[in-house]
Design an enzyme around this catalytic site. Structure first.
Site, mmCIF file in Angstrom:
data_model
loop_
_atom_site.group_PDB
_atom_site.id
_atom_site.type_symbol
_atom_site.label_atom_id
_atom_site.label_comp_id
_atom_site.label_asym_id
_atom_site.label_seq_id
_atom_site.Cartn_x
_atom_site.Cartn_y
_atom_site.Cartn_z
ATOM 1 N N LYS A 102 0.389 -0.968 -0.112
ATOM 2 C CA LYS A 102 0.249 -0.309 0.312
ATOM 3 C C LYS A 102 1.074 0.748 -0.044
ATOM 4 O O LYS A 102 0.273 2.217 -0.566
ATOM 5 C CB LYS A 102 -0.927 -0.240 1.287
ATOM 6 N N LYS A 151 -7.788 -10.926 -7.649
ATOM 7 C CA LYS A 151 -8.727 -11.582 -5.866
ATOM 8 C C LYS A 151 -10.887 -11.001 -6.757
ATOM 9 O O LYS A 151 -9.910 -10.064 -6.733
ATOM 10 C CB LYS A 151 -8.323 -10.950 -5.074
ATOM 11 N N LYS A 174 -13.445 -5.043 -4.136
ATOM 12 C CA LYS A 174 -13.998 -3.422 -4.413
ATOM 13 C C LYS A 174 -13.405 -2.868 -5.719
ATOM 14 O O LYS A 174 -13.902 -1.893 -5.832
ATOM 15 C CB LYS A 174 -14.820 -3.036 -2.982
#
Ligand code: TRP
Length: 348
Positions: free
Chosen positions: A114, A211, A214
């Site tokens: 991240k 994966k 969202k």
């Protein structure tokens, strides 16, 4: 006295819930209620380690609580609450910030992903300090209840290792004080990853190597828990596949990521093995399998979506459940936290 192991798990309210959250996490929480003392948290304090619009944060917090309940987590059997209602999480998190080492945090792959030291990350100077400390708050979530069993996916393994490292260092650094308080052994227990059946890793409907998430660029790649029947069917029918018929056994799915994903979803939703599903569909093409999967998904997910919608429409009922859960969480957490303050040397 019989010892019931205590389970803790949490989900971040940082986006709409999707099929991957359900099959990979929430659904697996349900059977544990019969064998363990279960605490299921909505980790809102973790969510704000990256920017969250406050209205969205509330909406997603309710949505996760509703999903737990709609999926079969019983608020009487389990403790369901949101993290920020039990301030001891923050307090123990701070103490763990002082136990954990900067070097440990810097090695966390999720942070590096991240924060930019890994490929695809943002600028590590610009991410929040909270994002860096994220794993020590997670250790606090678990150890605040001395939970020993944590049902989480593969991607959280490193965080659980860090939880063990923090527990070990705390136990070691404060050995004398722990003993003086009358404890025979270590203060914090060793936390284990709880394996709950075969791992379900739901992939994007558009790319079997990614994966389900969202944040996918394609709207059709992700089945959301609140999607209506038509939308679910449409997404499944438009899912990327190869041109071959289905094989008759699991080995035949090797290298066919999209096929493997869809069959895996079918198996998981129907509580059957991949081989059983292929025993039925082997030799068939997608024109047969996709409609069957769409029907199954709608049949299994619609009742959950309906119950979620009913629950989120009345925040009053959820407020009561979360408040009650927080109270019961505090009953466990407060004596442990009182010991910790004592051990560390905080004057009260
Ligand atoms: N880090 C977890 C995730 O992203 C969420 C989480 C926070 C958690 N605290 C936890 C999971 C404690 C298990 C136990 O999925």
């Amino acid at each position: 006295m019989t010892f019931t192991p205590r389970v803790f798990s949490g989900i971040k309210p940082s986006g709409d819930l999707h099929l991957g959250n359900y099959l990979g996490a929430i659904r697996r929480f349900v059977p544990l209620q019969d064998t363990h003392e279960t605490i299921y948290c909505v980790v809102d304090m973790h969510a704000i380690t990256v920017w969250q619009d406050p209205e969205d944060l509330k909406r997603w917090t309710y949505e996760i609580a509703a999903a737990y309940i709609a999926a079969g987590v019983d608020p009487k059997k389990s403790i369901i609450f949101n993290q920020s209602q039990v301030m001891e999480h923050a307090e123990l998190g701070w103490i763990f910030n002082c136990v954990a080492r900067v070097g440990w945090m810097s090695r966390m792959t999720q942070f590096k992903d991240k924060a930019g030291t890994n490929e695809g990350g943002e600028n590590s100077e610009a991410v929040s300090l909270g994002l860096y400390a994220y794993p020590s708050l997670m250790a606090a979530d678990i150890l605040l209840y001395k939970a020993t069993a944590v049902p989480v996916g593969e991607d959280q393994k490193q965080h659980l290792e860090l939880t063990r490292d923090i527990a070990k260092k705390f136990n070691h650094d404060y050995k004398k004080q722990v003993k003086a308080l009358g404890f025979k052994g270590d203060f914090f227990p060793v936390t284990e990853t709880l394996a709950t059946g075969p791992a379900v890793r739901v992939k994007s409907l558009k790319d079997g190597s990614k994966k389900m998430s969202k944040s996918d660029a394609s709207d059709l790649s992700t089945i959301y828990m609140m999607d209506g029947a038509d939308l679910i069917a449409k997404k499944i029918k438009r899912a990327t596949t190869d041109a071959d018929a289905l094989p008759s056994e699991a080995a035949g799915l090797a290298g066919r990521l999209e096929a493997e994903n869809l069959v895996g979803i079918y198996a998981s939703l129907s509580n059957r093995s991949v081989d059983e599903v292929l025993g039925e569909f082997g030799g068939q093409g997608w024109g047969v399998f996709k409609p069957a999967l769409a029907d199954l998904a709608v049949a299994k997910l619609s009742p959950i979506a309906d119950e979620m919608k009913r629950l989120v429409a009345d925040r009053g009922e959820l407020d009561t459940i979360l408040r009650d859960g927080a109270e019961r969480a505090r009953v466990i957490a407060q004596p442990i936290m009182a010991d910790v303050r004592n051990i560390v040397g905080f004057v009260r």
